[in-house]
Design an enzyme around this catalytic site. Structure first.
Site, PDB file in Angstrom:
ATOM      1  N   CYS A  74      84.166  -4.159  49.671  1.00  0.00           N
ATOM      2  CA  CYS A  74      85.133  -4.972  50.405  1.00  0.00           C
ATOM      3  C   CYS A  74      84.350  -5.986  51.235  1.00  0.00           C
ATOM      4  O   CYS A  74      83.606  -5.594  52.152  1.00  0.00           O
ATOM      5  CB  CYS A  74      85.988  -4.089  51.300  1.00  0.00           C
ATOM      6  SG  CYS A  74      87.142  -4.993  52.343  1.00  0.00           S
ATOM      7  N   CYS A 199      91.067 -11.468  51.303  1.00  0.00           N
ATOM      8  CA  CYS A 199      90.238 -10.574  50.497  1.00  0.00           C
ATOM      9  C   CYS A 199      88.882 -11.248  50.316  1.00  0.00           C
ATOM     10  O   CYS A 199      88.801 -12.309  49.675  1.00  0.00           O
ATOM     11  CB  CYS A 199      90.889 -10.295  49.145  1.00  0.00           C
ATOM     12  SG  CYS A 199      89.866  -9.284  48.046  1.00  0.00           S
TER      13      CYS A 199
END
Length: 263
Positions: A74, A199
């Site tokens: 991530c 994101c």
């Protein structure tokens, strides 16, 4: 058992962060992580991360998706955990840490609320129709769209994520609109199973896909707007491989709290 946590957000991508370096935590399972990430019955977050010790790096990052399952890399989480490590006094202005996709280097601002995170090199980009598919630490699907502000990201993203090609392992689905001086990006994230405000690995994938789409090369800087704010991507691209990749953006402390794991 009660444990302390901090909540951070990077361009609206929010995370629960827990220090696992001083004492082991027990009774932390997937069900509890899912409950803590729930926005009505828990703290509320896109994911949860632990900082643990590592003999060869400043620390190790362990990332769990909001569904409670162990996640792939991530990017915004990586920026937030670097800021968290600075807050804990583990690192100062720079860090080398280990994540699920390998080592990462990060530069952290003096205030601790801006982080430039080096991402993995990328060489392979394939096509699925008009879309691009690549892995920037997590798998991503990139599709160019017009009038993205009014586009149904949830329905279209979900249909791609669960189609016959990607349903088994899942994929993050990014929709991008070229605004001239910047890219506007919206993302449906697997593991969250919804659109998120940002994101990090996704916007990195979009910037790379656009560079290939436009036949660009050299040192490329890309400004990206997401629902949660502004992010910058820069990398070197020789027409075949993306190197020296940096994901740059805010990593801000939201609040600190205490979790009762028995409730």
């Amino acid at each position: 058992m009660k444990i302390n946590f901090l909540k951070y957000q990077g361009a609206g991508n929010d995370f629960i962060l827990i220090d696992h370096t001083t004492s082991p935590l027990e009774n932390i399972d997937n069900e509890l992580i899912e409950r803590l990430c729930d926005r009505r019955f828990g703290v509320g977050a896109d994911g949860l991360m632990f900082v643990t010790k590592h003999e060869d790096y400043d620390f190790e990052m362990h990332y769990f998706n909001a569904d409670g399952n162990l996640g792939s890399m991530c990017g915004n989480g990586g920026r937030c955990i670097a800021a968290f490590a600075k807050h804990l006094g583990i690192v100062d202005k720079e860090t080398n840490f280990l994540a699920v996709d390998g080592p990462h280097y990060a530069r952290i601002s003096e205030s601790g609320d801006w982080v430039d995170l080096q991402m993995i090199d990328v060489e392979i980009i394939t096509n699925d129709g008009d879309a691009f598919v690549l892995n920037t630490g997590s798998p991503h699907y990139v599709s160019l769209q017009n009038d993205l502000s009014n586009f149904d990201v949830f329905s279209n993203g979900k249909s791609i994520r669960y189609n016959a090609t990607y349903s088994e392992k899942g994929i993050n689905v990014n929709f991008a609109e070229d605004k001239g001086d910047h890219l506007f990006v919206r993302t449906y994230e697997r593991g969250v199973e919804d659109e998120t405000y940002a994101c990090g690995t996704g916007v990195t994938a979009v910037a790379m896909a656009m560079a290939k789409h436009k036949n660009q090369s050299g040192h490329i800087k890309t400004d990206i707007k997401v629902l949660g704010g502004d992010i910058k991507i820069e990398f070197n691209y020789d027409g075949h491989k993306f190197t020296n990749v940096f994901l740059c953006g805010p990593a801000k402390l939201v609040f600190e709290g205490e979790i009762d794991t028995l409730q």
